[in-house]
Design a protein around this motif. Structure first.
Motif, PDB file in Angstrom:
ATOM      1  N   ALA A  74     -51.030 -19.758  11.916  1.00 30.99           N
ATOM      2  CA  ALA A  74     -49.879 -19.434  11.109  1.00 30.99           C
ATOM      3  C   ALA A  74     -49.725 -17.846   9.942  1.00 30.99           C
ATOM      4  O   ALA A  74     -49.167 -17.718  10.132  1.00 30.99           O
ATOM      5  CB  ALA A  74     -50.174 -20.575   9.879  1.00 30.99           C
ATOM      6  N   LEU A  75     -51.129 -17.489   9.588  1.00 34.38           N
ATOM      7  CA  LEU A  75     -51.267 -16.552   9.374  1.00 34.38           C
ATOM      8  C   LEU A  75     -50.716 -14.995  10.368  1.00 34.38           C
ATOM      9  O   LEU A  75     -49.900 -14.399  10.640  1.00 34.38           O
ATOM     10  CB  LEU A  75     -52.503 -16.092   8.941  1.00 34.38           C
ATOM     11  CG  LEU A  75     -52.796 -16.614   6.938  1.00 34.38           C
ATOM     12  CD1 LEU A  75     -54.324 -16.253   6.826  1.00 34.38           C
ATOM     13  CD2 LEU A  75     -51.895 -15.856   6.280  1.00 34.38           C
ATOM     14  N   TYR A  76     -51.745 -15.597  11.494  1.00 39.41           N
ATOM     15  CA  TYR A  76     -51.425 -14.646  13.156  1.00 39.41           C
ATOM     16  C   TYR A  76     -49.833 -15.139  13.427  1.00 39.41           C
ATOM     17  O   TYR A  76     -49.295 -14.173  13.725  1.00 39.41           O
ATOM     18  CB  TYR A  76     -51.819 -15.217  14.699  1.00 39.41           C
ATOM     19  CG  TYR A  76     -51.862 -14.651  15.334  1.00 39.41           C
ATOM     20  CD1 TYR A  76     -51.894 -13.465  15.995  1.00 39.41           C
ATOM     21  CD2 TYR A  76     -50.695 -15.906  16.046  1.00 39.41           C
ATOM     22  CE1 TYR A  76     -51.822 -12.941  16.697  1.00 39.41           C
ATOM     23  CE2 TYR A  76     -51.212 -14.786  17.837  1.00 39.41           C
ATOM     24  CZ  TYR A  76     -51.267 -14.013  18.014  1.00 39.41           C
ATOM     25  OH  TYR A  76     -50.444 -13.279  19.296  1.00 39.41           O
ATOM     26  N   GLY A  77     -48.947 -15.909  13.623  1.00 43.34           N
ATOM     27  CA  GLY A  77     -47.449 -16.074  13.960  1.00 43.34           C
ATOM     28  C   GLY A  77     -46.749 -15.423  12.526  1.00 43.34           C
ATOM     29  O   GLY A  77     -46.130 -15.294  13.054  1.00 43.34           O
ATOM     30  N   PHE A  78     -47.133 -15.336  10.734  1.00 39.76           N
ATOM     31  CA  PHE A  78     -46.430 -14.555  10.299  1.00 39.76           C
ATOM     32  C   PHE A  78     -46.207 -13.274  10.415  1.00 39.76           C
ATOM     33  O   PHE A  78     -44.921 -13.061  10.410  1.00 39.76           O
ATOM     34  CB  PHE A  78     -46.693 -15.161   8.869  1.00 39.76           C
ATOM     35  CG  PHE A  78     -46.427 -14.054   8.176  1.00 39.76           C
ATOM     36  CD1 PHE A  78     -44.847 -14.460   7.415  1.00 39.76           C
ATOM     37  CD2 PHE A  78     -46.885 -13.353   7.266  1.00 39.76           C
ATOM     38  CE1 PHE A  78     -44.679 -13.581   6.324  1.00 39.76           C
ATOM     39  CE2 PHE A  78     -46.500 -13.083   6.059  1.00 39.76           C
ATOM     40  CZ  PHE A  78     -45.118 -12.996   5.264  1.00 39.76           C
ATOM     41  N   LEU A  79     -47.819 -13.014  11.404  1.00 43.80           N
ATOM     42  CA  LEU A  79     -47.531 -11.305  11.393  1.00 43.80           C
ATOM     43  C   LEU A  79     -46.915 -11.351  12.431  1.00 43.80           C
ATOM     44  O   LEU A  79     -46.317  -9.887  12.196  1.00 43.80           O
ATOM     45  CB  LEU A  79     -49.403 -11.090  11.472  1.00 43.80           C
ATOM     46  CG  LEU A  79     -49.596 -10.179   9.855  1.00 43.80           C
ATOM     47  CD1 LEU A  79     -51.069 -10.414  10.367  1.00 43.80           C
ATOM     48  CD2 LEU A  79     -49.322  -9.382   9.463  1.00 43.80           C
ATOM     49  N   VAL A  80     -47.327 -11.236  13.770  1.00 43.94           N
ATOM     50  CA  VAL A  80     -46.232 -10.862  14.758  1.00 43.94           C
ATOM     51  C   VAL A  80     -44.854 -11.778  14.833  1.00 43.94           C
ATOM     52  O   VAL A  80     -44.181 -10.864  15.492  1.00 43.94           O
ATOM     53  CB  VAL A  80     -46.994 -11.627  15.804  1.00 43.94           C
ATOM     54  CG1 VAL A  80     -48.679 -11.649  15.867  1.00 43.94           C
ATOM     55  CG2 VAL A  80     -47.260 -12.950  16.105  1.00 43.94           C
ATOM     56  N   LEU A  81     -44.254 -12.792  14.159  1.00 46.90           N
ATOM     57  CA  LEU A  81     -42.877 -12.393  14.007  1.00 46.90           C
ATOM     58  C   LEU A  81     -42.057 -11.634  13.963  1.00 46.90           C
ATOM     59  O   LEU A  81     -40.782 -11.107  13.757  1.00 46.90           O
ATOM     60  CB  LEU A  81     -42.729 -13.352  12.319  1.00 46.90           C
ATOM     61  CG  LEU A  81     -41.628 -14.028  12.399  1.00 46.90           C
ATOM     62  CD1 LEU A  81     -41.053 -15.053  13.932  1.00 46.90           C
ATOM     63  CD2 LEU A  81     -40.709 -15.170  11.341  1.00 46.90           C
ATOM     64  N   GLY A  82     -43.244 -10.499  12.905  1.00 48.27           N
ATOM     65  CA  GLY A  82     -42.677  -9.057  12.870  1.00 48.27           C
ATOM     66  C   GLY A  82     -42.091  -8.453  14.438  1.00 48.27           C
ATOM     67  O   GLY A  82     -41.430  -7.726  13.493  1.00 48.27           O
ATOM     68  N   MET A  83     -42.475  -8.811  15.377  1.00 46.39           N
ATOM     69  CA  MET A  83     -42.101  -8.637  16.849  1.00 46.39           C
ATOM     70  C   MET A  83     -40.639  -8.572  17.022  1.00 46.39           C
ATOM     71  O   MET A  83     -40.021  -7.501  17.829  1.00 46.39           O
ATOM     72  CB  MET A  83     -42.745  -8.411  17.334  1.00 46.39           C
ATOM     73  CG  MET A  83     -44.303  -8.274  17.375  1.00 46.39           C
ATOM     74  SD  MET A  83     -44.616  -8.506  18.693  1.00 46.39           S
ATOM     75  CE  MET A  83     -45.115 -10.461  19.266  1.00 46.39           C
ATOM     76  N   ALA A  84     -39.878  -9.638  16.112  1.00 47.37           N
ATOM     77  CA  ALA A  84     -38.723  -9.709  16.310  1.00 47.37           C
ATOM     78  C   ALA A  84     -37.749  -9.574  15.587  1.00 47.37           C
ATOM     79  O   ALA A  84     -36.855  -9.221  15.822  1.00 47.37           O
ATOM     80  CB  ALA A  84     -38.908 -11.340  16.599  1.00 47.37           C
ATOM     81  N   VAL A  85     -37.972  -8.522  14.431  1.00 46.30           N
ATOM     82  CA  VAL A  85     -37.458  -7.738  13.589  1.00 46.30           C
ATOM     83  C   VAL A  85     -36.905  -6.274  13.848  1.00 46.30           C
ATOM     84  O   VAL A  85     -37.976  -5.624  14.090  1.00 46.30           O
ATOM     85  CB  VAL A  85     -38.244  -8.155  12.594  1.00 46.30           C
ATOM     86  CG1 VAL A  85     -36.708  -6.993  11.414  1.00 46.30           C
ATOM     87  CG2 VAL A  85     -38.285  -9.219  12.139  1.00 46.30           C
TER      88      VAL A  85
END
Lengths: 317, 271
Positions: free
Chosen positions: B100-111
């Motif tokens: 979950a932490l990993y997903g939260f961090l890499v979600l930034g690539m979609a912004v």
């Protein structure tokens, strides 16, 4: 199909093997100290990236100008204007979609063609790959200036060459021609990045087992048929990556547009990212924030539609 | 092969399309405007670096070069340290929490950058980080951290766990394991990521354009963009600026080509 699963399996056993052995004791052995490792990244990301992203939503329902102490909550009226009566935004969207369309088609086709021609690892192939990749490391502002000279109506390389070989009729104003300008910028974008995406296709092509081509040839398949029925379906994953990346890149072509279209860019070259930036520099922070949220949504929708389209063409193949 | 001649023609033409513009830019940087317009393809009559002198001093490209170097080197190094720490932790924390932490961090690539740049501008302004190299370093780090974590975690997940278990049996804590096992074996991946980050951050225009107005703090892409207004169609000077801004990356590319290709490819596969 079996061939792809085989190669996959061949790559990953190292990662699979130990995990199986660990399962049982895994939780007991996790050192609590491990939790400290992501902390610096998470803190920076929360405060300076995720926080501001959420704040964009907050700003988007205001008329804040960026420096006044107070501002009014305007509800969804910013979004209303963007959707219904903002010619500048609509113009930028139209330009952006034209740009996207041309770049995705031309860049995917060109990079695939180059990849097919250079997939063998000979010395000359390697050298040409290195050359074709080179423009990708230049800054987009540099690429813009190279092409500014190519397109210069009076002294530019293209018009000089056309004049030199007696094709004066084809001389053009290029960027000065409002109807075509965005397409000429698209060409510069393709020049800069086709070689980069070629590399992804080459990696995909080299995974296709040679036996498949051999048996296709034995069945009497022509060169085109081998491409159509062996290569194209089997490089589907690479195509999906190339198309997705090119799409994102086309929305991000901010630097190239400012370099070729001026700052702020002229209307014929304005795309969404430059439009948001221009709104922002005109001190309409609330409105620009609303535009930026619409922008994020547009990217998400286009990416989704595209993923579908890519999947469809490949199922058809 | 049937298309052998066709293949050569296509590749030859495309090679010329890449080489000629770049060559015109390089030779043009040694010409005057008249010489360039009269014979764009001809060799320069002199190799005197007149344009380089004026670009580096008058047009503040010299200052910009120093700024770009300081900002990029600092930001790349810090992104790598912070990103590799996170990647190490996240690849070793089992179960959904780590994921979950990993997903939260890499979600930034979609912004997209344009979507949070406005609140970022306001935040940087409040913290007094506009017109500062530190502020620029900070924004480059957070903007590239998601993709750095993505690439590095992807690599560290492929490392066999025995590698780390051997360390723990010897009594090494996670910090020792990170330093003396995870980092050394991740060197190729770190190198590719470093080059990817270097290319992105060195070439970035958006954040300097937003955050830097003091001419003493500009970076190369911004200095180059400002040429537009100053030397409208003085192409030899524009070309010289292009060469100055690109030279470090092109020279590095000649020697570290494999890492450039690996890094930029890893960065695009994120899509």
């Amino acid at each position: 199909m079996t061939a792809t699963t085989e190669t996959r399996a061949g790559v990953t056993p190292a990662a699979d093997r130990p995990r199986r052995g660990r399962r049982r004791g895994a939780h007991g052995r996790v050192h609590p100290g491990l939790w400290f490792f992501p902390v610096p990244a998470l803190l920076l990301y929360l405060v300076f990236f995720a926080g501001p992203t959420l704040q964009a939503f907050q700003y988007s329902v205001t008329d804040w100008d960026g420096f006044s102490a107070d501002f009014a909550n305007v509800g969804t009226s910013n979004f209303g204007s963007i959707v219904s009566n903002d010619d500048l935004f609509r113009g930028a969207l139209t330009n952006n979609l034209k740009f996207l369309f041309v770049v995705v088609i031309a860049q995917t086709a060109l990079s695939l063609l180059l990849a097919v021609l250079l997939q063998r690892n000979s010395r000359s192939s390697t050298a040409l790959r290195a050359l074709f990749f080179l423009p990708a490391i230049l800054s987009s502002v540099s690429v813009a200036f190279v092409w500014k000279f190519m397109y210069d109506p009076n002294f530019g390389l293209i018009n000089q060459v056309l004049g030199g070989i007696g094709l004066d009729g084809l001389r053009s104003a290029f960027l000065g021609n409002a109807d075509q300008a965005i397409f000429w910028v698209a060409l510069a974008q393709v020049w800069a990045h086709a070689g980069q995406l070629m590399v992804i296709f080459i990696a995909g092509l080299q995974q296709i087992p040679a036996e498949l081509y051999e048996s296709a040839s034995l069945d009497g398949a022509s060169q085109w048929q081998r491409f159509r029925f062996v290569t194209w379906p089997l490089i589907a994953p690479a195509t999906a990556i190339v198309v997705a990346y090119t799409t994102i890149q086309s929305f991000k072509a901010f630097d190239l547009i400012l370099g070729l279209g001026g700052n702020p860019p002229k209307g014929s070259l304005d795309i969404l990212s430059t439009r948001i930036y221009t709104t922002f520099t005109n001190s309409k922070f609330g409105y620009a924030a609303a535009e930026s949220i619409v922008f994020m949504l547009i990217i998400a929708v286009v990416s989704l539609l595209q993923r579908r389209a890519v999947r469809l063409t490949q199922h058809g193949a | 092969m049937v298309g052998s001649l066709g293949r050569r023609v296509v590749l030859g033409v495309y090679a010329l399309l890449i080489i000629i513009p770049l060559l015109v830019v390089l030779t043009g940087s040694f010409k005057t405007t008249e010489q360039l317009f009269d014979a764009p393809f001809g060799p320069p009559s002199t190799l005197a670096p007149t344009n380089y002198g004026s670009v580096l001093t008058d047009a503040s490209m010299g200052t910009a070069f120093v700024n770009s170097t300081v900002v990029t080197v600092t930001a790349v190094a810090l992104t790598l340290v912070i990103g590799s720490l996170a990647a190490y932790g996240l690849s070793r924390i089992p179960g959904w929490k780590g994921f979950a932490l990993y997903g939260f961090l890499v979600l930034g690539m979609a912004v997209p950058a344009q979507s949070n740049m406005i609140p970022q501008y306001v935040l940087w302004q409040r913290l007094g980080l506009l017109d500062s190299r530190l502020g620029l370093v900070l924004v480059e780090i957070v903007a590239t951290l998601p993709v750095a974590v993505f690439i590095l975690t992807g690599f560290m997940r492929t490392l066999p766990r025995e590698l780390f278990e051997a360390g723990s049996i010897d009594g090494a804590g996670p910090w020792r394991t990170y330093r003396s096992i995870a980092l050394p074996v991740s060197l190729p991946s770190l190198a590719a990521t470093a080059i990817f980050l270097f290319v992105i951050q060195w070439n970035d225009l958006l954040y300097p354009l937003l955050f830097i107005h003091d001419p003493a703090k500009v970076t190369l892409p911004l200095a180059l963009l400002n040429f537009q207004g100053e030397f409208l169609t003085n192409y030899p000077l524009l070309f010289t600026g292009v060469i100055v801004a690109s030279a470090p990356l092109v020279v590095a590319y000649v020697f570290l080509q494999r890492y450039f290709v690996a890094g930029l490819t890893a960065g695009s596969v994120k899509g």
